[in-house]
Design an enzyme around this catalytic site. Sequence first.
Site, mmCIF file in Angstrom:
data_model
loop_
_atom_site.group_PDB
_atom_site.id
_atom_site.type_symbol
_atom_site.label_atom_id
_atom_site.label_comp_id
_atom_site.label_asym_id
_atom_site.label_seq_id
_atom_site.Cartn_x
_atom_site.Cartn_y
_atom_site.Cartn_z
ATOM 1 N N GLU A 51 -0.927 -2.082 -2.127
ATOM 2 C CA GLU A 51 0.262 -1.717 -1.353
ATOM 3 C C GLU A 51 1.570 -2.217 -1.959
ATOM 4 O O GLU A 51 2.602 -1.579 -1.811
ATOM 5 C CB GLU A 51 0.126 -2.227 0.089
ATOM 6 C CG GLU A 51 -0.939 -1.468 0.867
ATOM 7 C CD GLU A 51 -1.064 -1.967 2.298
ATOM 8 O OE1 GLU A 51 -0.028 -2.175 2.935
ATOM 9 O OE2 GLU A 51 -2.202 -2.146 2.753
ATOM 10 N N HIS A 82 -12.583 -11.385 7.524
ATOM 11 C CA HIS A 82 -13.753 -12.230 7.728
ATOM 12 C C HIS A 82 -13.423 -13.702 7.904
ATOM 13 O O HIS A 82 -14.277 -14.469 8.278
ATOM 14 C CB HIS A 82 -14.708 -12.088 6.539
ATOM 15 C CG HIS A 82 -15.293 -10.717 6.421
ATOM 16 N ND1 HIS A 82 -16.507 -10.382 6.981
ATOM 17 C CD2 HIS A 82 -14.834 -9.592 5.833
ATOM 18 C CE1 HIS A 82 -16.773 -9.105 6.726
ATOM 19 N NE2 HIS A 82 -15.769 -8.614 6.029
ATOM 20 N N ARG A 110 -3.557 -11.259 8.502
ATOM 21 C CA ARG A 110 -3.780 -10.475 9.724
ATOM 22 C C ARG A 110 -5.258 -10.576 10.083
ATOM 23 O O ARG A 110 -6.090 -9.840 9.577
ATOM 24 C CB ARG A 110 -3.358 -9.016 9.522
ATOM 25 C CG ARG A 110 -1.853 -8.869 9.340
ATOM 26 C CD ARG A 110 -1.409 -7.421 9.299
ATOM 27 N NE ARG A 110 0.038 -7.325 9.172
ATOM 28 C CZ ARG A 110 0.681 -7.272 8.003
ATOM 29 N NH1 ARG A 110 -0.004 -7.283 6.864
ATOM 30 N NH2 ARG A 110 1.991 -7.195 7.961
ATOM 31 N N TYR A 146 -5.790 -13.563 3.715
ATOM 32 C CA TYR A 146 -5.092 -12.483 4.418
ATOM 33 C C TYR A 146 -4.616 -12.958 5.789
ATOM 34 O O TYR A 146 -5.348 -13.610 6.533
ATOM 35 C CB TYR A 146 -6.012 -11.285 4.561
ATOM 36 C CG TYR A 146 -5.289 -10.033 4.995
ATOM 37 C CD1 TYR A 146 -4.196 -9.569 4.276
ATOM 38 C CD2 TYR A 146 -5.691 -9.328 6.125
ATOM 39 C CE1 TYR A 146 -3.518 -8.426 4.663
ATOM 40 C CE2 TYR A 146 -5.029 -8.179 6.512
ATOM 41 C CZ TYR A 146 -3.939 -7.734 5.782
ATOM 42 O OH TYR A 146 -3.277 -6.605 6.168
ATOM 43 N N ASP A 194 -7.575 -4.153 6.715
ATOM 44 C CA ASP A 194 -7.521 -3.944 8.151
ATOM 45 C C ASP A 194 -7.403 -2.447 8.411
ATOM 46 O O ASP A 194 -7.450 -1.633 7.492
ATOM 47 C CB ASP A 194 -6.363 -4.717 8.783
ATOM 48 C CG ASP A 194 -5.016 -4.404 8.129
ATOM 49 O OD1 ASP A 194 -4.905 -3.359 7.458
ATOM 50 O OD2 ASP A 194 -4.075 -5.208 8.287
ATOM 51 N N GLU A 196 -4.891 -0.574 9.352
ATOM 52 C CA GLU A 196 -3.738 0.069 8.722
ATOM 53 C C GLU A 196 -3.978 0.271 7.239
ATOM 54 O O GLU A 196 -3.653 1.310 6.677
ATOM 55 C CB GLU A 196 -2.472 -0.764 8.949
ATOM 56 C CG GLU A 196 -1.673 -0.307 10.149
ATOM 57 C CD GLU A 196 -0.293 -0.916 10.186
ATOM 58 O OE1 GLU A 196 0.595 -0.442 9.453
ATOM 59 O OE2 GLU A 196 -0.110 -1.856 10.955
ATOM 60 N N ASP A 214 -4.755 -3.167 2.108
ATOM 61 C CA ASP A 214 -5.091 -4.338 2.928
ATOM 62 C C ASP A 214 -6.383 -4.154 3.727
ATOM 63 O O ASP A 214 -6.735 -3.026 4.121
ATOM 64 C CB ASP A 214 -3.939 -4.643 3.890
ATOM 65 C CG ASP A 214 -2.745 -5.252 3.165
ATOM 66 O OD1 ASP A 214 -2.907 -5.659 2.003
ATOM 67 O OD2 ASP A 214 -1.654 -5.318 3.758
#
Length: 764
Positions: free
Chosen positions: A9, A355, A310, A308, A84, A86, A82
């Site tokens: 991203e 995780h 989020r 990460y 997730d 999104e 990413d």
Amino acid sequence: MTKNLIIVESPAKAKTMGKYLGKGFTALASYGHVRDLIPKKGAVDTDHDFSMKYEVIEKNRKHIDVIIKAMKKADVLYLATDPDREGEAISWHLYEILKDEGLLGDKPVHRVVFHEITKGAIQKAVAEPRALSENLVNAQQARRALDYLVGFNLSPLLWKKVRRGLSAGRVQSPALRLIVEREEEIERFVEREYWTIDSEMEASGQAFRARLMMLSGERLDQFAVTDATRAAEVEARLKDGARDGHYRVRAVERKQRRRNPAPPFTTSTLQQEAARKLYFTAQRTMRTAQQLYEGVAIEGETVGLITYMRTDSVTLAQDALTEIRGVIAERFGADKLPSAPHVYKTRSKNAQEAHEAIRPTSVGRAPEDLRPFLTPEQLKLYDLIWRRTMACQMIPAVLDTMAVDLEAGPGDISRATGSVVLVPGFMTVYQEDADDKKGEEDESDRLLPDMREGERIALKEIHKEQHFTEPPPRYSEASLVKTLEAFGIGRPSTYATIIQTLQQREYVVLDKRRFKPTDVGRVVNKFLAQHFERYVDYDFTARLEDDLDAVSRGEKEWVPLLRNFWSEFHRQVSDKEDAERPGVEVLAETCPQCHKPLSKRLGRNGYFIGCTGYPECDYTRNLGEEAEAPAAEVIPDRVCPLCASPLVIKRGRYGRFIGCSNYPSCRHMEPLEKPSDTGVTCPECRQGTLLKRKSRYGKIFYSCSRYPDCKYAVWNPPLAEPCPQCGHPILTIKTTKRRGTEKVCPQKECGYSIPCPECAEGGP
């Protein structure tokens, strides 16, 4: 040699990936989202199974063109956005774009997921790819469709019924309701008086206080003593009971208690603690965490410093636990290690797909070692994450507590409590803060003198203190995030956006770091609560989030979910077309200019009083102003520069100003006070100087003398000194209770600050 294209991203992440994966890989960035719904009605086709019409986001089209060009030469595609929902959706959009371009054919397409940007994690992820998750993509599509359907149908209704330019959101509206309801609770609050009676005692040469708890054997509640007369009676009773100037120790209770460390950070708890300890907004926290995750340059190499950011998980990987325990033993001593690692359980069944909890990628990188490579705000946040991670795997703290009941007369009992930390354990590294601390002072560092049952303790003085109950506090960023999570409104990764949206729409403002609804926010909330109660209901919003999570797990289908929502919602929107317009209240008072009724109206800047005869009559006044305004005050020796009529001091909606006495024939006006010149050159246009001005609400600010040609402005007094960190031409003087007076850089992304106590005394 096989040519591999890997897409992430951000460009910073792409640069790191290219280094870690070597010559066989080309790493490119999508620069975030690449497609979105077309910005017009019909983007979600409710008549055809909610098919969605997407288009490439214009600002990212050039980046997509670069990816298309690279894909023409590549043999294999890796989608590494990413980890997730999104990120999954962005990968899917990239896949769809490249497929529509006819560039994929039979070329292998892999989805790559990693939770930290380290060489080992990236190489392992590329070696173990998976396919795109249809469930995650469908969940994100359903979420986007719901947001579109709510926004595109409620917002036009708000334009008609309240004011043009307003909008409503699926999760922002319940969040606004929280803030408005808290404000209404504060306004309804009626304070109550109560008194506390403390006895100051002395034993073994040490003074301490005991609070009256029982009178004549009856336990006292908060409002047992509600006036000065009763407080004096109780004081006299206690003195009479202790005629020889002593209380008797009736009971002594000693015990040890353990305090366990808090679990490692999730997205929500990181935002809360950063708000409490660092005064970071949720948006600033997430922006800074993103930078730490994507990596910073350390001695010529870009290194991802945290996992990460989020995530709802409080789990730590086994290799991370091993390293953490090793560093604890080395830095703090083996006695600070529990016999086995602490294991924390994720509370929510809907934990996001990441995780692990948020942790440093290596706790061996101590904050002090990274100081030369990080900005001040990056260092502060990394230090917070590092300390929380270390503390969560240390032994509990052990506190020695003591409670002593002291009797004046029969049944008149006062209690003294205290404690001391015997074993600090994890508290040597980190302690979690709490929201809205009230009540008794922290007794963790107060130890009572040793006392025994039956012992007589000398009374020194009795203190009667008057108190008044206080309303519930307004929400801070930390307490709002905590409440949103408790109600299940949105998801932690969206909290920063929810808060930012409420502020951008001017539905709420920050007042002393607390959220306060504006008049506009109140009216919007009132309209939605009256006519769309179900859609601002906390339980309904939480259930909808649960349904979306079920879609992501493959337990529910997304189209039936949308169909069930849309049928009722669409009918309700149609039914409310004829709803009464809120925000206008006709008053019994008449206009002093034309004698038509006055009304309370909602304007761009809140409520005001205006004539119902507008636009023929333009009478207005501020809400709360006296109906009969004082006569205009003539300014001696001043005439209007346009018509030579006398100038007078008038009062308008935004306060007092100078105007022409010949109004409305002549409309000349000017500010009552001329702005003062600071002598500091405007850092933006480099032509004007910064002037001290007063806003329409009475707040001081400093803006360029060339306004409106140059719109540069700052809230704090400017200094003609360049920032030593980023080179910005000026610094400003900022004073807060927590940090005192400092020189700070007005560039938020810089974060430079240095104490300057002399500035508060009129110094530099």
